[in-house]
Scaffold this motif. Structure first.
Motif, PDB file in Angstrom:
ATOM      1  N   ASP A   1      37.319   1.657  25.157  1.00  0.00           N
ATOM      2  CA  ASP A   1      37.056   0.510  26.035  1.00  0.00           C
ATOM      3  C   ASP A   1      36.467   0.919  27.379  1.00  0.00           C
ATOM      4  O   ASP A   1      35.857   0.105  28.068  1.00  0.00           O
ATOM      5  N   SER A   2      36.653   2.184  27.756  1.00  0.00           N
ATOM      6  CA  SER A   2      36.135   2.655  29.047  1.00  0.00           C
ATOM      7  C   SER A   2      34.659   3.049  28.979  1.00  0.00           C
ATOM      8  O   SER A   2      34.043   3.316  30.015  1.00  0.00           O
ATOM      9  N   GLY A   3      34.093   3.121  27.775  1.00  0.00           N
ATOM     10  CA  GLY A   3      32.736   3.624  27.640  1.00  0.00           C
ATOM     11  C   GLY A   3      32.719   5.138  27.648  1.00  0.00           C
ATOM     12  O   GLY A   3      33.762   5.794  27.738  1.00  0.00           O
ATOM     13  N   LEU A   4      31.516   5.720  27.564  1.00  0.00           N
ATOM     14  CA  LEU A   4      31.440   7.174  27.394  1.00  0.00           C
ATOM     15  C   LEU A   4      31.635   7.951  28.685  1.00  0.00           C
ATOM     16  O   LEU A   4      31.878   9.150  28.657  1.00  0.00           O
ATOM     17  N   GLY A   5      31.513   7.320  29.845  1.00  0.00           N
ATOM     18  CA  GLY A   5      31.622   8.020  31.118  1.00  0.00           C
ATOM     19  C   GLY A   5      30.916   7.221  32.197  1.00  0.00           C
ATOM     20  O   GLY A   5      31.036   5.997  32.240  1.00  0.00           O
ATOM     21  N   HIS A   6      30.166   7.911  33.062  1.00  0.00           N
ATOM     22  CA  HIS A   6      29.415   7.171  34.080  1.00  0.00           C
ATOM     23  C   HIS A   6      28.094   7.852  34.399  1.00  0.00           C
ATOM     24  O   HIS A   6      27.857   8.999  34.017  1.00  0.00           O
ATOM     25  N   VAL A   7      27.247   7.108  35.090  1.00  0.00           N
ATOM     26  CA  VAL A   7      25.959   7.616  35.547  1.00  0.00           C
ATOM     27  C   VAL A   7      25.909   7.456  37.055  1.00  0.00           C
ATOM     28  O   VAL A   7      26.331   6.426  37.599  1.00  0.00           O
ATOM     29  N   ALA A   8      25.459   8.496  37.770  1.00  0.00           N
ATOM     30  CA  ALA A   8      25.340   8.459  39.229  1.00  0.00           C
ATOM     31  C   ALA A   8      23.870   8.532  39.613  1.00  0.00           C
ATOM     32  O   ALA A   8      23.127   9.378  39.101  1.00  0.00           O
ATOM     33  N   ILE A   9      23.455   7.648  40.504  1.00  0.00           N
ATOM     34  CA  ILE A   9      22.055   7.482  40.860  1.00  0.00           C
ATOM     35  C   ILE A   9      21.921   7.537  42.378  1.00  0.00           C
ATOM     36  O   ILE A   9      22.710   6.915  43.096  1.00  0.00           O
ATOM     37  N   THR A  10      20.944   8.269  42.880  1.00  0.00           N
ATOM     38  CA  THR A  10      20.628   8.206  44.305  1.00  0.00           C
ATOM     39  C   THR A  10      19.568   7.131  44.512  1.00  0.00           C
ATOM     40  O   THR A  10      18.687   6.939  43.670  1.00  0.00           O
ATOM     41  N   SER A  11      19.665   6.427  45.633  1.00  0.00           N
ATOM     42  CA  SER A  11      18.766   5.294  45.837  1.00  0.00           C
ATOM     43  C   SER A  11      18.447   5.105  47.307  1.00  0.00           C
ATOM     44  O   SER A  11      19.309   5.291  48.172  1.00  0.00           O
TER      45      SER A  11
ATOM     46  N   LEU B   1      25.958  10.460  53.821  1.00  0.00           N
ATOM     47  CA  LEU B   1      25.781   9.684  52.597  1.00  0.00           C
ATOM     48  C   LEU B   1      26.850   8.610  52.491  1.00  0.00           C
ATOM     49  O   LEU B   1      27.988   8.803  52.937  1.00  0.00           O
ATOM     50  N   LYS B   2      26.465   7.480  51.887  1.00  0.00           N
ATOM     51  CA  LYS B   2      27.446   6.472  51.499  1.00  0.00           C
ATOM     52  C   LYS B   2      27.295   6.274  50.005  1.00  0.00           C
ATOM     53  O   LYS B   2      26.192   6.056  49.508  1.00  0.00           O
ATOM     54  N   ILE B   3      28.406   6.363  49.282  1.00  0.00           N
ATOM     55  CA  ILE B   3      28.383   6.232  47.830  1.00  0.00           C
ATOM     56  C   ILE B   3      29.179   4.993  47.447  1.00  0.00           C
ATOM     57  O   ILE B   3      30.314   4.807  47.884  1.00  0.00           O
ATOM     58  N   ARG B   4      28.556   4.136  46.630  1.00  0.00           N
ATOM     59  CA  ARG B   4      29.195   2.914  46.165  1.00  0.00           C
ATOM     60  C   ARG B   4      29.560   3.101  44.694  1.00  0.00           C
ATOM     61  O   ARG B   4      28.716   3.529  43.904  1.00  0.00           O
ATOM     62  N   PHE B   5      30.776   2.727  44.327  1.00  0.00           N
ATOM     63  CA  PHE B   5      31.252   2.911  42.964  1.00  0.00           C
ATOM     64  C   PHE B   5      31.463   1.543  42.321  1.00  0.00           C
ATOM     65  O   PHE B   5      32.239   0.725  42.822  1.00  0.00           O
ATOM     66  N   LEU B   6      30.769   1.310  41.211  1.00  0.00           N
ATOM     67  CA  LEU B   6      30.808   0.009  40.538  1.00  0.00           C
ATOM     68  C   LEU B   6      31.434   0.158  39.165  1.00  0.00           C
ATOM     69  O   LEU B   6      31.148   1.108  38.430  1.00  0.00           O
ATOM     70  N   ARG B   7      32.253  -0.803  38.781  1.00  0.00           N
ATOM     71  CA  ARG B   7      32.877  -0.799  37.457  1.00  0.00           C
ATOM     72  C   ARG B   7      32.481  -2.054  36.686  1.00  0.00           C
ATOM     73  O   ARG B   7      32.225  -3.111  37.276  1.00  0.00           O
ATOM     74  N   VAL B   8      32.462  -1.920  35.363  1.00  0.00           N
ATOM     75  CA  VAL B   8      32.191  -3.061  34.489  1.00  0.00           C
ATOM     76  C   VAL B   8      33.324  -3.261  33.491  1.00  0.00           C
ATOM     77  O   VAL B   8      33.283  -4.150  32.650  1.00  0.00           O
ATOM     78  N   ASN B   9      34.338  -2.398  33.585  1.00  0.00           N
ATOM     79  CA  ASN B   9      35.535  -2.478  32.739  1.00  0.00           C
ATOM     80  C   ASN B   9      36.641  -1.699  33.442  1.00  0.00           C
ATOM     81  O   ASN B   9      36.563  -1.463  34.651  1.00  0.00           O
ATOM     82  N   GLU B  10      37.640  -1.267  32.708  1.00  0.00           N
ATOM     83  CA  GLU B  10      38.793  -0.593  33.309  1.00  0.00           C
ATOM     84  C   GLU B  10      38.468   0.778  33.901  1.00  0.00           C
ATOM     85  O   GLU B  10      39.214   1.289  34.731  1.00  0.00           O
ATOM     86  N   ARG B  11      37.375   1.423  33.443  1.00  0.00           N
ATOM     87  CA  ARG B  11      36.999   2.723  34.009  1.00  0.00           C
ATOM     88  C   ARG B  11      36.712   2.562  35.494  1.00  0.00           C
ATOM     89  O   ARG B  11      36.046   1.607  35.894  1.00  0.00           O
ATOM     90  N   HIS B  12      37.203   3.493  36.295  1.00  0.00           N
ATOM     91  CA  HIS B  12      37.049   3.401  37.747  1.00  0.00           C
ATOM     92  C   HIS B  12      35.615   3.094  38.152  1.00  0.00           C
ATOM     93  O   HIS B  12      35.371   2.278  39.048  1.00  0.00           O
ATOM     94  N   HIS B  13      34.663   3.749  37.512  1.00  0.00           N
ATOM     95  CA  HIS B  13      33.258   3.382  37.727  1.00  0.00           C
ATOM     96  C   HIS B  13      32.414   3.816  36.537  1.00  0.00           C
ATOM     97  O   HIS B  13      32.651   4.868  35.946  1.00  0.00           O
ATOM     98  N   SER B  14      31.461   2.977  36.199  1.00  0.00           N
ATOM     99  CA  SER B  14      30.444   3.322  35.210  1.00  0.00           C
ATOM    100  C   SER B  14      29.120   3.630  35.892  1.00  0.00           C
ATOM    101  O   SER B  14      28.229   4.221  35.288  1.00  0.00           O
ATOM    102  N   ILE B  15      28.991   3.190  37.169  1.00  0.00           N
ATOM    103  CA  ILE B  15      27.779   3.416  37.954  1.00  0.00           C
ATOM    104  C   ILE B  15      28.190   3.839  39.354  1.00  0.00           C
ATOM    105  O   ILE B  15      29.037   3.197  39.978  1.00  0.00           O
ATOM    106  N   ALA B  16      27.616   4.935  39.842  1.00  0.00           N
ATOM    107  CA  ALA B  16      27.780   5.331  41.239  1.00  0.00           C
ATOM    108  C   ALA B  16      26.400   5.327  41.888  1.00  0.00           C
ATOM    109  O   ALA B  16      25.426   5.800  41.294  1.00  0.00           O
TER     110      ALA B  16
END
Length: 334
Positions: free
Chosen positions: A144-154, A185-200
C-alpha cells in the motif's frame, strides 16, 4: 467532474529509466543493490522487488535519466477520475500501446505530461509474475505504500506542488531546511498514501536555479531488514560504485539510509524503517537539516562543487518544464 479525493488510492508503482549503460546498470541493480533482474531484449531490461512483474524498466537511449513514473491506482473509478481531471484542464492524455503496457508489467496504462519533462503514467492492474524472485535481498517494502519515493530538484517548487495536488490530491507531510556548501535549500515532502512521502521537491531558497543535471535527484526503495541495508551498502563499496552519502538517519521520517550514485548519475537511496503517517494526528512541521546523524558526503571534491554551481548558473538560461494547466497558480509554502 468528480471532485472526491483520490488520496490513499495512489501508489508509486514503477519507474522508467533511459540509459545506454546496460552493463553497469545490471551490475548495480543485481549485484550491488540486490534486486531481481530480467532481460526482455537487447534494448530493454527490468528489475523486480516483489511479485509485480516490473518495478524499474530500463530502455536504451541517451537521456541517462528517469523519463517516466508509473502510479498504481486502486480501481477503475480512481483511474477514470484522474483521467477526467487531466482532460478537464485541457491536458492531453495518450493510451499506452499493448506492447508498452506489457513492458511495464501492467494491463493498461494512460500517460500525460508531468513536471520537468517526466511523463506521468497511471494504471490499475499490475501483472504478477509466477516466477520466484532471484535476488540478494531478502525482501523490499512495497504494498500500500508503493515502491518508495522520487526526489526532484526544482526552480518552480510551488508549481510542482500544485501539480501533484491537482492530479493526485497529494498532502504536505513536512519541510526540511538545509544548508549545503553555503546554499540554502527548502525541501517539501508530499504523500499520496500512508508512506511519509512519495515525492520530495527540493529548491534553492530565493534563487530560481536547479543545480542538478538529471530530472530526478534520487530514487528510494525500502529494505525489509536492517541486515539487507547493511549488506547492500557493503556490496556497493566492494563493486566499486560511487557512494554519495554514507549511512545516516533522516530528521523527518526517521529512515535509516544511504545514497549510492547510479551509472546514470542520479542517486539511489536504500532505506529502512521510516515512520508511517497517522492521518488522524499528523501535522506538518519544519525540520532543520536532513539528518539526525550520518549521511556524510563521500569522495566529494572541489571540482564537483564547481560543477554544481555551473549547472545552477546554466539552468537560469533554460526555463524549467512545467504543466501550467495542472499546476494552477501553484501552492506557496504554508
Amino acid at each position: 467532474m468528480n471532485t472526491a479525493s483520490v488520496f490513499g488510492s495512489v501508489h508509486l508503482g514503477y519507474i522508467v529509466i533511459e540509459t545506454n549503460r546496460f552493463t553497469d546498470w545490471r551490475r548495480f541493480g543485481t549485484d550491488a543493490i540486490g534486486m531481481h533482474h530480467d532481460d526482455l531484449d537487447t534494448g530493454l531490461m527490468r528489475f523486480r522487488l516483489d511479485d509485480q512483474e516490473c518495478r524499474f524498466l530500463l530502455r536504451r537511449g541517451p537521456a541517462e535519466d528517469v523519463v517516466a513514473t508509473g502510479w498504481h491506482l486502486d480501481d477503475h473509478t480512481t483511474f477514470e477520475q484522474i483521467e477526467a481531471r487531466v482532460r478537464a484542464h485541457g491536458v492531453p492524455c495518450a493510451e499506452g500501446t499493448a506492447e508498452e503496457a506489457a513492458q511495464r508489467g501492467v494491463e493498461r496504462l494512460l500517460r500525460f505530461p508531468g513536471p520537468k519533462g517526466i511523463t506521468q503514467e497511471i494504471y490499475t492492474t499490475p501483472v504478477l509474475s509466477p516466477r520466484p524472485l532471484k535476488m540478494l535481498a531478502a525482501g523490499w517494502v512495497t504494498g500500500d505504500s508503493g515502491l518508495g519515493h522520487v526526489a526532484i530538484t526544482s526552480a518552480e517548487p510551488a508549481l510542482m506542488r500544485g501539480y501533484f495536488d491537482t492530479v493526485f490530491d497529494a498532502r504536505l507531510t513536512d519541510y526540511i531546511d538545509e544548508t549545503i556548501s553555503g546554499v540554502k535549500l527548502k525541501i517539501r515532502f508530499l504523500r499520496v498514501n500512508e508512506r511519509h512521502h512519495s515525492i520530495a521537491i527540493a529548491a534553492v531558497r530565493g534563487l530560481p536555479v536547479d543545480p542538478v543535471r538529471t530530472r530526478v535527484q534520487h530514487l528510494n526503495i525500502q529494505a525489509a531488514s536492517l541486515d539487507d541495508l547493511a549488506r547492500s551498502y557493503d556490496r556497493v563499496h566492494e563493486l566499486g560504485f560511487d557512494m554519495a552519502l554514507s549511512v545516516g538517519q533522516h530528521t523527518n521520517d526517521k529512515e535509516l539510509s544511504y545514497y549510492a550514485r547510479t551509472p546514470s548519475g542520479f542517486e539511489w537511496e536504500v532505506g529502512w524503517n521510516p515512520l508511517v503517517v497517522d492521518e488522524t494526528t499528523w501535522e506538518p512541521s519544519t525540520h532543520q537539516g536532513i539528518s539526525i546523524w550520518g549521511h556524510t558526503p563521500v569522495g566529494r571534491r572541489i571540482v564537483d562543487k564547481l560543477d554544481q554551481f555551473r549547472l545552477g548558473a546554466r539552468s537560469l538560461a533554460r526555463p524549467e518544464k512545467t504543466v501550467p494547466a495542472l499546476s494552477g497558480a501553484g501552492i506557496p509554502d504554508d
